[in-house]
Design a protein around this motif. Structure first.
Motif, PDB file in Angstrom:
ATOM      1  N   GLN A  27      11.758 -21.302  60.377  1.00  8.17           N
ATOM      2  CA  GLN A  27      12.631 -20.213  59.922  1.00  8.17           C
ATOM      3  C   GLN A  27      12.193 -18.807  60.313  1.00  8.17           C
ATOM      4  O   GLN A  27      13.019 -17.887  60.316  1.00  8.17           O
ATOM      5  CB  GLN A  27      12.741 -20.249  58.391  1.00  8.17           C
ATOM      6  CG  GLN A  27      13.410 -21.507  57.860  1.00  8.17           C
ATOM      7  CD  GLN A  27      13.510 -21.454  56.354  1.00  8.17           C
ATOM      8  OE1 GLN A  27      14.094 -20.522  55.799  1.00  8.17           O
ATOM      9  NE2 GLN A  27      12.922 -22.423  55.687  1.00  8.17           N
ATOM     10  N   VAL A  28      10.911 -18.637  60.634  1.00  6.97           N
ATOM     11  CA  VAL A  28      10.354 -17.293  60.823  1.00  6.97           C
ATOM     12  C   VAL A  28       9.355 -17.281  61.974  1.00  6.97           C
ATOM     13  O   VAL A  28       8.675 -18.276  62.231  1.00  6.97           O
ATOM     14  CB  VAL A  28       9.653 -16.828  59.521  1.00  6.97           C
ATOM     15  CG1 VAL A  28       8.920 -15.516  59.718  1.00  6.97           C
ATOM     16  CG2 VAL A  28      10.652 -16.699  58.391  1.00  6.97           C
ATOM     17  N   PRO A  46      13.029 -13.175  60.923  1.00  9.50           N
ATOM     18  CA  PRO A  46      13.657 -14.459  60.629  1.00  9.50           C
ATOM     19  C   PRO A  46      14.319 -14.986  61.902  1.00  9.50           C
ATOM     20  O   PRO A  46      14.715 -14.209  62.780  1.00  9.50           O
ATOM     21  CB  PRO A  46      14.696 -14.111  59.567  1.00  9.50           C
ATOM     22  CG  PRO A  46      15.050 -12.689  59.860  1.00  9.50           C
ATOM     23  CD  PRO A  46      13.793 -12.054  60.389  1.00  9.50           C
ATOM     24  N   THR A  64      11.770 -15.038  54.298  1.00  7.88           N
ATOM     25  CA  THR A  64      11.105 -14.137  55.238  1.00  7.88           C
ATOM     26  C   THR A  64      10.098 -13.251  54.528  1.00  7.88           C
ATOM     27  O   THR A  64       8.975 -13.064  55.016  1.00  7.88           O
ATOM     28  CB  THR A  64      12.137 -13.292  56.009  1.00  7.88           C
ATOM     29  OG1 THR A  64      13.036 -14.169  56.705  1.00  7.88           O
ATOM     30  CG2 THR A  64      11.460 -12.377  57.027  1.00  7.88           C
ATOM     31  N   HIS A 102      13.866  -7.084  61.351  1.00  3.68           N
ATOM     32  CA  HIS A 102      12.433  -7.309  61.497  1.00  3.68           C
ATOM     33  C   HIS A 102      11.657  -6.428  60.536  1.00  3.68           C
ATOM     34  O   HIS A 102      12.119  -5.370  60.121  1.00  3.68           O
ATOM     35  CB  HIS A 102      11.961  -7.089  62.940  1.00  3.68           C
ATOM     36  CG  HIS A 102      12.265  -5.762  63.529  1.00  3.68           C
ATOM     37  ND1 HIS A 102      13.543  -5.396  63.938  1.00  3.68           N
ATOM     38  CD2 HIS A 102      11.470  -4.703  63.791  1.00  3.68           C
ATOM     39  CE1 HIS A 102      13.508  -4.159  64.433  1.00  3.68           C
ATOM     40  NE2 HIS A 102      12.262  -3.721  64.349  1.00  3.68           N
TER      41      HIS A 102
END
Length: 137
Positions: A27-28, A46, A64, A102
């Motif tokens: 996921q990240v 993410p 995240t 981000h």
């Protein structure tokens, strides 16, 4: 703003451009900023396509931020950071330069930060700092 899947972070996520990775899961992705504001400057993104925090689904945002915290703890330990600046900029007016959500983790203090995205960093030094952070994860 519609998500542009040709932005630099989307291309890094697809493996089209290199990155000095610190952490990655399904996921990240966390990787070193190549134009750091301070030694150890790390980005956490993410994998969900979203331009800003306001576009990111709540579950992806929650996950995240957990990884942001995990990486920050590793940076603190690995780099003996006395403080870590956490920045997340939404939209060009706020200073966002890449249209993919981000988080910036920058060791040090606000008063010590260099300018954002101004000068390319020493890639060997950045790689060495990444190895320290990875070892602390």
């Amino acid at each position: 703003m519609a998500y542009d899947d040709q932005n630099i972070f989307a291309r890094i996520l697809r493996g089209e451009l290199p990155a000095i990775k610190v952490y990655e899961d399904e996921q990240v992705l966390a990787f070193m900023d190549i134009m750091p504001q301070a030694d150890g400057h790390t980005l956490v993104i993410p994998k969900t396509p979203a331009v800003t925090l306001l576009d990111l689904p709540a579950d992806a945002a929650a996950y995240t931020i957990q990884i942001v915290q995990k990486v920050a703890k590793a940076m603190e330990k690995a780099l003996d950071a006395k403080g870590i600046v956490l920045m997340q900029l939404n939209g060009a007016a706020a200073g966002q330069t890449v249209p993919h959500i981000h988080f910036h983790l920058v060791p040090g203090s606000l008063h010590e930060l260099g300018r954002h995205a101004v000068q390319m960093g020493d890639q060997e030094k950045i790689q060495a700092l990444a190895e320290k952070i990875k070892a602390a994860l």
